[in-house]
Design an enzyme around this catalytic site. Structure first.
Site, PDB file in Angstrom:
ATOM      1  N   ARG A   1      -4.494  -3.932  -9.894  1.00 26.42           N
ATOM      2  CA  ARG A   1      -3.856  -2.646  -9.637  1.00 26.42           C
ATOM      3  C   ARG A   1      -4.282  -2.177  -8.252  1.00 26.42           C
ATOM      4  NH1 ARG A   1      -0.825  -3.751 -12.957  1.00 26.42           N
ATOM      5  NH2 ARG A   1      -0.425  -2.783 -14.991  1.00 26.42           N
TER       6      ARG A   1
ATOM      7  N   HIS B   1       4.486  -6.712  -5.458  1.00 29.55           N
ATOM      8  CA  HIS B   1       4.120  -6.730  -6.886  1.00 29.55           C
ATOM      9  C   HIS B   1       4.922  -7.797  -7.644  1.00 29.55           C
ATOM     10  CE1 HIS B   1       2.264  -3.983 -10.175  1.00 29.55           C
ATOM     11  NE2 HIS B   1       2.274  -5.242 -10.563  1.00 29.55           N
TER      12      HIS B   1
ATOM     13  N   GLU C   1       2.096   2.504  -3.919  1.00 27.47           N
ATOM     14  CA  GLU C   1       3.038   1.440  -4.233  1.00 27.47           C
ATOM     15  C   GLU C   1       4.356   2.079  -4.663  1.00 27.47           C
ATOM     16  OE1 GLU C   1       3.269  -1.948  -7.628  1.00 27.47           O
ATOM     17  OE2 GLU C   1       1.403  -1.934  -6.461  1.00 27.47           O
TER      18      GLU C   1
END
Length: 308
Positions: A224, A272, A253
């Site tokens: 993360r 991602h 993000e």
């Protein structure tokens, strides 16, 4: 029952969901805006969300008919699980399915960063490749390296199994044993982050941690984004305190195109893609649909994160 799905999903899982319920799928390529979620909330009975959708206490309170939440992800840090549990509402996730796919990507990032693959591709495309040169774009080997794994859960262990084939020395931290983070950082040639995001791990890899790493070491994060302090990483890369970083997740993000991190040297960053294969994303969709179908029937979800 009325079900809202916050994005179109790969495969045929949504067809199975639509065969039993009145399903609306958000049509846009970006997450539904907050106001759209709140506008639908009063009539919703089922919600299939993504990590990009904040399902907080306010949204849950605005949805008095909501009976089940299914998250298309392993993590549920976008959901106020406590608020859902207080309502007796099950929350599901998609664990295990992306373990090997994410471990593969972590290996790809180690190799890509260590062997300077992105720089090499750009070098060729710019027309600068004139001849074979002994000192051109020298990198660092993964085979035989010492790799520190921060967080030794399913994905961390899957990475460790792959590293055996590279004859690496594997170090790890975990809640049940392993090295201290400080010792791992000091000894590792590659540091690969696989810890979940919790209040304790937020900013875990910050200024002090980065300074403990070797100046020849690489940081890889497929966990993360907020586990790594972005500002501290920018400073470490610019100061040459570490050799480079390869990130599949960032904070914030998505990362804005003008973000200072993108101007830092020796950085490889992806949007991602940890679980981004056809097979894995379709299996995630099946699991998310199965969770929601069970929850709406009043049955335990196959992959439920809370007790209700």
């Amino acid at each position: 029952m009325r079900v809202f799905v916050t994005r179109r999903l790969p495969g045929g899982a949504l067809d199975r969901l639509s065969a039993e319920h009145d399903v609306e799928v958000w049509p846009g390529p970006l997450p539904p805006p907050r106001e759209d979620l709140l506008a639908r909330a009063p009539e919703l009975e089922g919600l299939l969300s993504l990590l990009t959708d904040p399902v907080d206490a306010e949204l849950i309170a605005a949805a008095p008919k909501l009976r089940a939440i299914s998250n298309y992800a392993v993590g549920v840090d976008n959901i106020d699980v406590e608020a859902a549990t207080a309502r007796g509402m099950p929350v599901g996730n998609t664990p295990g399915v992306l373990t090997d796919t994410t471990a593969d990507l972590a290996m790809a990032l180690m190799l890509g960063m260590g062997r300077r693959l992105v720089e090499g591709d750009a070098y060729v495309r710019r027309g600068e490749w004139r001849t074979w040169e002994p000192g051109l774009l020298l990198g660092h080997d993964l085979h035989g390296a010492t790799v520190g794994i921060v967080g030794f859960g399913r994905i961390g262990q899957a990475v460790a199994r792959r590293l055996e084939g590279f004859e690496c020395t594997v170090l790890h931290t975990s809640r049940s044993g392993g090295l201290t983070l400080e010792e791992l950082l000091e000894r590792s040639d590659f540091v690969s982050v696989h810890t979940p995001l919790t209040p304790e791990t937020r900013g875990l890899i910050g200024e002090a941690a980065l300074r403990r790493m070797k100046p020849t070491a690489y940081l890889v994060n497929t966990a993360r984004g907020p586990v790594v302090d972005t500002d501290a990483l920018v400073g470490a890369l610019r100061a040459g305190e570490i050799a480079g970083a390869a990130l599949d997740v960032t904070d914030p993000e998505p990362l804005p195109a003008d973000h200072p991190l993108l101007d830092a040297p020796n950085l490889l960053v992806l949007p991602h893609l940890g679980s981004a294969t056809h097979a894995t994303r379709e299996r995630m969709a099946d699991m998310a649909a199965d969770n929601l179908l069970a929850g709406l029937r009043g049955e335990p979800m196959p992959h439920q994160v809370n007790e209700v």
